[in-house]
Design an enzyme around this catalytic site. Structure first.
Site, short mmCIF file in Angstrom:
data_model
loop_
_atom_site.label_atom_id
_atom_site.label_comp_id
_atom_site.label_asym_id
_atom_site.label_seq_id
_atom_site.Cartn_x
_atom_site.Cartn_y
_atom_site.Cartn_z
N CYS A 106 -21.24 -81.39 -53.38
CA CYS A 106 -21.73 -81.14 -54.39
C CYS A 106 -23.54 -80.26 -54.26
O CYS A 106 -24.00 -78.88 -53.65
CB CYS A 106 -22.59 -82.00 -55.70
SG CYS A 106 -22.46 -83.26 -55.78
N TYR A 107 -24.42 -80.86 -53.43
CA TYR A 107 -25.34 -80.79 -52.79
C TYR A 107 -25.49 -79.75 -51.95
O TYR A 107 -26.02 -78.88 -52.45
CB TYR A 107 -25.90 -81.85 -52.90
CG TYR A 107 -27.33 -82.55 -53.71
CD1 TYR A 107 -27.69 -81.97 -55.11
CD2 TYR A 107 -26.79 -83.92 -54.19
CE1 TYR A 107 -28.46 -83.09 -55.89
CE2 TYR A 107 -27.18 -84.54 -54.70
CZ TYR A 107 -28.44 -84.18 -55.60
OH TYR A 107 -29.01 -85.29 -56.34
#
Length: 348
Positions: free
Chosen positions: A151-152
């Site tokens: 996600c990051y």
């Protein structure tokens, strides 16, 4: 004919998001959902929001049964455990979208150093397509295994890679400050994610040692060419979902010279045009003039990106929903590409 989908490890937040998205997908249906501890119970007993929407009983993991019934599996298991299961599924002819980090990195030694385990399927490290259709759609279309992005990294790679590739920013001085909702830490009970620990508070964690740092560096290098150096610091914020990444970069000598003596917005304009050109055919990536916020993309597969100038630096801002474009929505997008459907199917 609908695709039959298996969901491996269905009890977490990403599993719920996959199930929710598939309930209204025009070309796919959830046929099998596995959960070791909850096998035999209806999926709605674990995810009450699915009551009346999905009548499915959770099962023990059985790769042979999945191979007979399903076209694709979405594997939401932890690293190392996931790779073993992915290999079993591929061996019985199932295409897999893997949510773990087991196949994201190019280097086996980097993986084993950062994750502290021996890889269960080392032959596939560096030979598995990374699941960002914005850059790898052609490879995803023919893949038997797709490594769903972190996600990051999604929030950082999308703004950074086109600018590095076009030589607009320096690669040796990149600072990424990211803030995530608590769902990014998973559904398991942990002291650090209890309500009383996270409410009315924001805290950095894994400073200098977060496992998404090498993923960001690896993928930007794969896409753009030059190696980069990243200082990445994640923060936990008191909201359920969403990621906002604020990225501090320096213009390249070429962009700085091009901007000198001109409009103070010249560098900003070049960055925005670079993004618009790169993502002209990418339905989910939207360069915007306003400052992005997590509320603007909550519950969607969209990415909003913008840029501002601050002294000698450019400030890139990127907002995504960590459970959608940062995980389950990206997996559905990858599934669509793998089977020849419109990328937006089930995600509009």
């Amino acid at each position: 004919m609908s695709l039959s989908v298996a969901l491996i490890g269905a009890t977490g937040y990403t599993g719920l998001e996959v199930a929710r998205l598939l309930t209204h997908h025009p070309h796919a249906e959830l046929a099998i959902a596995t959960a070791r501890a909850e096998a035999g119970n209806p999926i709605a007993s674990v995810h009450p929001s699915l009551a009346g929407r999905l009548d499915l009983e959770l099962e023990e993991l059985d790769p042979v049964r999945i191979g007979k019934r399903c076209d694709v599996a979405m594997c939401c298991l932890p690293h190392a455990a996931s790779a073993e299961t992915v290999k079993q599924l591929v061996d019985v002819g199932v295409r897999v979208i893997d949510f773990s980090a087991d196949f994201r990195l190019s280097s086996l030694s980097v993986y084993e150093s950062w994750y502290g385990v021996k890889h269960p399927w080392p032959e596939r490290v560096g030979k598995t397509v990374y699941g960002l259709p914005e850059f790898f759609a052609e490879e995803i279309a023919g893949a038997d295994v797709v490594a769903n992005p972190g996600c990051y990294p999604t929030s950082a790679i999308l703004p950074l890679a086109p600018l590095i590739r076009q030589g607009l920013i320096r690669g040796d001085d990149i600072i990424i400050d990211s803030k995530s909702g608590v769902s990014g830490a998973g559904r398991s009970a942990k002291v650090g994610t209890l309500y009383c620990e996270t409410n009315e508070s924001i805290a950095a964690y894994s400073v200098g040692c977060h496992r998404h740092q090498p993923e960001i560096e690896d993928l930007v290098g794969r896409i753009a060419g030059p190696e980069i150096e990243v200082l990445f610091t994640p923060h936990l914020t008191p909201m359920s979902r969403g990621i906002l990444s604020t990225i501090y970069v320096r213009p390249s000598e070429g962009l700085a010279a091009e901007s000198a003596g001109g409009s103070s917005d010249a560098a900003v304009d070049r960055v925005m045009q670079c993004w618009r050109d790169c993502y002209a055919d990418s339905p989910f990536v939207t360069p915007v003039d306003h400052l992005p916020a997590t509320a603007h993309v909550a519950g969607t597969n969209y990415v909003q990106m913008s840029v501002r100038r601050s002294g000698e630096r450019l400030v890139l801002l990127s907002a995504i929903d960590n459970l959608s474009k940062g995980a389950s929505g990206a997996a559905v997008q990858n599934m669509n590409v793998m089977f020849g459907y419109d990328q937006q199917s089930g995600l509009g």
